[in-house]
Design a protein around this motif. Structure first.
Motif, PDB file in Angstrom:
ATOM      1  N   SER A  44       7.804  19.125 -31.816  1.00 41.93           N
ATOM      2  CA  SER A  44       8.923  18.970 -31.436  1.00 41.93           C
ATOM      3  C   SER A  44       9.842  17.383 -32.011  1.00 41.93           C
ATOM      4  O   SER A  44      11.095  16.906 -32.648  1.00 41.93           O
ATOM      5  CB  SER A  44       9.289  18.649 -30.367  1.00 41.93           C
ATOM      6  N   LEU A  45       8.858  16.273 -31.894  1.00 41.01           N
ATOM      7  CA  LEU A  45       9.368  14.953 -32.188  1.00 41.01           C
ATOM      8  C   LEU A  45       8.494  14.602 -33.657  1.00 41.01           C
ATOM      9  O   LEU A  45       9.583  13.545 -34.113  1.00 41.01           O
ATOM     10  CB  LEU A  45       8.679  14.136 -31.306  1.00 41.01           C
ATOM     11  N   LEU A  46       8.044  15.474 -34.218  1.00 43.26           N
ATOM     12  CA  LEU A  46       7.843  14.791 -35.329  1.00 43.26           C
ATOM     13  C   LEU A  46       8.707  14.443 -36.789  1.00 43.26           C
ATOM     14  O   LEU A  46       8.570  14.006 -37.021  1.00 43.26           O
ATOM     15  CB  LEU A  46       6.682  15.813 -35.886  1.00 43.26           C
ATOM     16  N   PRO A  47       9.332  15.784 -37.143  1.00 40.94           N
ATOM     17  CA  PRO A  47      10.380  15.311 -37.932  1.00 40.94           C
ATOM     18  C   PRO A  47      11.223  14.400 -37.749  1.00 40.94           C
ATOM     19  O   PRO A  47      11.780  13.651 -38.408  1.00 40.94           O
ATOM     20  CB  PRO A  47      11.517  16.826 -37.385  1.00 40.94           C
ATOM     21  N   VAL A  48      11.596  14.033 -36.592  1.00 41.55           N
ATOM     22  CA  VAL A  48      12.966  12.525 -36.360  1.00 41.55           C
ATOM     23  C   VAL A  48      11.754  11.695 -36.466  1.00 41.55           C
ATOM     24  O   VAL A  48      12.266  10.367 -36.788  1.00 41.55           O
ATOM     25  CB  VAL A  48      12.949  12.981 -34.928  1.00 41.55           C
ATOM     26  N   SER A  53      10.300   6.451 -39.656  1.00 46.34           N
ATOM     27  CA  SER A  53       9.277   5.724 -40.131  1.00 46.34           C
ATOM     28  C   SER A  53       8.890   5.518 -40.957  1.00 46.34           C
ATOM     29  O   SER A  53       8.965   6.279 -41.867  1.00 46.34           O
ATOM     30  CB  SER A  53       8.704   6.311 -39.304  1.00 46.34           C
ATOM     31  N   THR A  54       9.151   4.234 -41.733  1.00 49.89           N
ATOM     32  CA  THR A  54       8.367   3.441 -42.913  1.00 49.89           C
ATOM     33  C   THR A  54       6.918   3.353 -42.984  1.00 49.89           C
ATOM     34  O   THR A  54       6.570   2.850 -43.834  1.00 49.89           O
ATOM     35  CB  THR A  54       9.844   3.034 -43.578  1.00 49.89           C
ATOM     36  N   GLN A  55       6.645   3.256 -41.456  1.00 52.23           N
ATOM     37  CA  GLN A  55       4.458   2.885 -41.675  1.00 52.23           C
ATOM     38  C   GLN A  55       4.603   3.310 -42.134  1.00 52.23           C
ATOM     39  O   GLN A  55       3.870   4.247 -41.369  1.00 52.23           O
ATOM     40  CB  GLN A  55       5.159   1.706 -40.328  1.00 52.23           C
ATOM     41  N   LEU A  56       3.444   3.361 -43.042  1.00 50.10           N
ATOM     42  CA  LEU A  56       2.381   4.103 -43.185  1.00 50.10           C
ATOM     43  C   LEU A  56       0.905   4.193 -42.541  1.00 50.10           C
ATOM     44  O   LEU A  56       0.399   5.383 -41.854  1.00 50.10           O
ATOM     45  CB  LEU A  56       1.597   3.526 -44.755  1.00 50.10           C
ATOM     46  N   SER A  57       1.199   3.200 -41.402  1.00 47.82           N
ATOM     47  CA  SER A  57       0.202   3.420 -40.896  1.00 47.82           C
ATOM     48  C   SER A  57       0.429   4.082 -39.439  1.00 47.82           C
ATOM     49  O   SER A  57      -0.873   4.540 -39.291  1.00 47.82           O
ATOM     50  CB  SER A  57      -0.519   1.712 -40.046  1.00 47.82           C
ATOM     51  N   PHE A  58       1.661   4.134 -39.565  1.00 45.71           N
ATOM     52  CA  PHE A  58       1.867   4.400 -37.958  1.00 45.71           C
ATOM     53  C   PHE A  58       1.593   6.556 -38.467  1.00 45.71           C
ATOM     54  O   PHE A  58       1.524   6.942 -37.701  1.00 45.71           O
ATOM     55  CB  PHE A  58       3.398   4.605 -37.775  1.00 45.71           C
ATOM     56  N   LEU A  59       2.200   6.722 -40.267  1.00 43.03           N
ATOM     57  CA  LEU A  59       2.436   8.191 -40.074  1.00 43.03           C
ATOM     58  C   LEU A  59       0.690   8.492 -40.066  1.00 43.03           C
ATOM     59  O   LEU A  59      -0.023   9.672 -39.341  1.00 43.03           O
ATOM     60  CB  LEU A  59       2.726   8.246 -41.747  1.00 43.03           C
ATOM     61  N   LEU A  62      -0.714   8.945 -36.636  1.00 45.75           N
ATOM     62  CA  LEU A  62       0.125  10.273 -35.955  1.00 45.75           C
ATOM     63  C   LEU A  62      -0.884  11.471 -36.672  1.00 45.75           C
ATOM     64  O   LEU A  62      -1.014  13.336 -35.982  1.00 45.75           O
ATOM     65  CB  LEU A  62       1.305  10.545 -36.564  1.00 45.75           C
ATOM     66  N   VAL A  63      -0.750  11.751 -38.291  1.00 47.34           N
ATOM     67  CA  VAL A  63      -1.642  12.959 -38.515  1.00 47.34           C
ATOM     68  C   VAL A  63      -2.983  12.606 -38.086  1.00 47.34           C
ATOM     69  O   VAL A  63      -3.611  13.833 -37.334  1.00 47.34           O
ATOM     70  CB  VAL A  63      -2.228  12.709 -40.266  1.00 47.34           C
ATOM     71  N   ILE A  64      -3.961  11.894 -37.791  1.00 49.25           N
ATOM     72  CA  ILE A  64      -5.483  11.352 -36.953  1.00 49.25           C
ATOM     73  C   ILE A  64      -5.117  12.216 -35.644  1.00 49.25           C
ATOM     74  O   ILE A  64      -5.866  13.134 -35.309  1.00 49.25           O
ATOM     75  CB  ILE A  64      -5.957  10.642 -36.984  1.00 49.25           C
ATOM     76  N   TYR A  65      -4.048  11.756 -35.239  1.00 47.41           N
ATOM     77  CA  TYR A  65      -3.721  12.153 -33.602  1.00 47.41           C
ATOM     78  C   TYR A  65      -3.696  13.557 -33.223  1.00 47.41           C
ATOM     79  O   TYR A  65      -4.243  14.729 -33.158  1.00 47.41           O
ATOM     80  CB  TYR A  65      -2.867  11.566 -33.034  1.00 47.41           C
ATOM     81  N   THR A  66      -2.784  14.171 -34.567  1.00 51.54           N
ATOM     82  CA  THR A  66      -2.986  15.502 -35.152  1.00 51.54           C
ATOM     83  C   THR A  66      -4.165  16.200 -34.787  1.00 51.54           C
ATOM     84  O   THR A  66      -3.921  17.283 -34.358  1.00 51.54           O
ATOM     85  CB  THR A  66      -1.573  16.003 -35.407  1.00 51.54           C
ATOM     86  N   PHE A  67      -4.817  16.080 -35.962  1.00 51.01           N
ATOM     87  CA  PHE A  67      -5.652  16.718 -35.875  1.00 51.01           C
ATOM     88  C   PHE A  67      -6.817  17.152 -34.640  1.00 51.01           C
ATOM     89  O   PHE A  67      -7.515  17.899 -34.943  1.00 51.01           O
ATOM     90  CB  PHE A  67      -6.631  16.311 -37.010  1.00 51.01           C
ATOM     91  N   LEU A  68      -7.142  15.566 -33.670  1.00 52.68           N
ATOM     92  CA  LEU A  68      -7.498  15.534 -32.840  1.00 52.68           C
ATOM     93  C   LEU A  68      -7.209  16.514 -31.682  1.00 52.68           C
ATOM     94  O   LEU A  68      -8.064  16.710 -31.262  1.00 52.68           O
ATOM     95  CB  LEU A  68      -8.250  13.814 -32.849  1.00 52.68           C
ATOM     96  N   LEU A  69      -6.054  16.626 -31.578  1.00 56.71           N
ATOM     97  CA  LEU A  69      -5.376  17.194 -30.675  1.00 56.71           C
ATOM     98  C   LEU A  69      -5.735  18.453 -31.108  1.00 56.71           C
ATOM     99  O   LEU A  69      -6.050  19.620 -30.024  1.00 56.71           O
ATOM    100  CB  LEU A  69      -4.239  16.814 -30.208  1.00 56.71           C
ATOM    101  N   ILE A  70      -5.645  18.880 -31.909  1.00 58.38           N
ATOM    102  CA  ILE A  70      -5.957  20.452 -32.372  1.00 58.38           C
ATOM    103  C   ILE A  70      -7.350  20.434 -32.579  1.00 58.38           C
ATOM    104  O   ILE A  70      -7.883  21.921 -32.003  1.00 58.38           O
ATOM    105  CB  ILE A  70      -5.029  20.688 -34.022  1.00 58.38           C
ATOM    106  N   GLY A  71      -7.906  19.960 -32.714  1.00 59.47           N
ATOM    107  CA  GLY A  71      -9.523  19.528 -32.307  1.00 59.47           C
ATOM    108  C   GLY A  71      -9.937  20.010 -30.993  1.00 59.47           C
ATOM    109  O   GLY A  71     -10.789  20.946 -30.774  1.00 59.47           O
ATOM    110  N   SER A  72      -9.230  18.984 -30.026  1.00 60.82           N
ATOM    111  CA  SER A  72      -9.453  19.608 -28.376  1.00 60.82           C
ATOM    112  C   SER A  72      -9.336  21.052 -28.225  1.00 60.82           C
ATOM    113  O   SER A  72      -9.483  21.738 -27.487  1.00 60.82           O
ATOM    114  CB  SER A  72      -9.023  18.085 -27.826  1.00 60.82           C
ATOM    115  N   ILE A  73      -7.937  21.219 -29.298  1.00 68.27           N
ATOM    116  CA  ILE A  73      -7.236  22.425 -28.210  1.00 68.27           C
ATOM    117  C   ILE A  73      -7.628  24.115 -28.445  1.00 68.27           C
ATOM    118  O   ILE A  73      -8.975  24.497 -27.513  1.00 68.27           O
ATOM    119  CB  ILE A  73      -5.905  23.019 -28.619  1.00 68.27           C
ATOM    120  N   PHE A  74      -8.923  23.484 -30.032  1.00 67.84           N
ATOM    121  CA  PHE A  74      -9.542  25.313 -30.502  1.00 67.84           C
ATOM    122  C   PHE A  74     -11.362  24.596 -29.578  1.00 67.84           C
ATOM    123  O   PHE A  74     -11.947  25.501 -29.428  1.00 67.84           O
ATOM    124  CB  PHE A  74     -10.490  24.469 -32.206  1.00 67.84           C
TER     125      PHE A  74
END
Length: 167
Positions: A44-48, A53-59, A62-74
């Motif tokens: 829900s916070l991703l689009p905002v 955010s213009t920082q590439l490192s942050f993005l 965020l992408v790595i965080y999302t994949f790890l979270l999805i991996g933990s859910i599975f």
């Protein structure tokens, strides 16, 4: 030791393993709920977040965080979903006097007759202990893996937030 004492020991061991399996399932369900809440908030916070955010490192974090979270859910889902017998288990046990799948097709008189054969019953109990131990071990590994992924994803989210705020 008489047959009744031996049978009681088998049942005690089997019950302990079943309690451990139930414990793994309960922990996985709780962690699955927590992961679900985290993923809902994140999505829900991703689009905002991406828009401002213009920082590439942050993005990237965020992408790595999302994949790890999805991996933990599975991983947590794999802990709790029931499965039919695997190939490893089928090698150990065929047509058991104890396995619910096999008992469902037997007549009550057949079950009674088979259970009264003490040696066969102990063999089946031994096989069931082995099978339940394998199930518990697999669930434990998946639960630990899911917890590790969840912890790393939370650390990455914390680092991403720090990068976004302070850089």
């Amino acid at each position: 030791m008489d047959d009744k004492e031996v049978t009681n020991k088998y049942h005690l061991i089997l019950e302990q393993i079943k309690r451990q399996i139930d414990s793994f399932d309960a922990k996985a369900n709780i962690l699955l709920a927590i992961s679900g809440i985290l993923s809902t908030v994140s999505v829900s916070l991703l689009p905002v977040t991406i828009k401002h955010s213009t920082q590439l490192s942050f993005l990237i974090l965020l992408v790595i965080y999302t994949f790890l979270l999805i991996g933990s859910i599975f991983s947590f889902i794999l802990v709790v979903i029931p499965r039919k017998r695997s190939k490893k288990i089928k090698k150990i046990q065929t047509n058991s006097n104890l396995y619910y799948w096999d008992l469902a097709d037997a007549e009550p008189s057949e079950i009674r007759t088979e259970i009264q054969k003490v040696d066969l019953y102990h063999d089946d109990l031994t096989k069931q202990i082995k099978i339940n131990s394998m199930v518990a071990k697999r669930k434990h590994k998946l639960l630990v893996f899911g917890i590790e992924l969840l912890i790393v994803s939370l650390l990455l989210m914390f680092i991403a937030i720090m990068v976004h705020v302070f850089v």
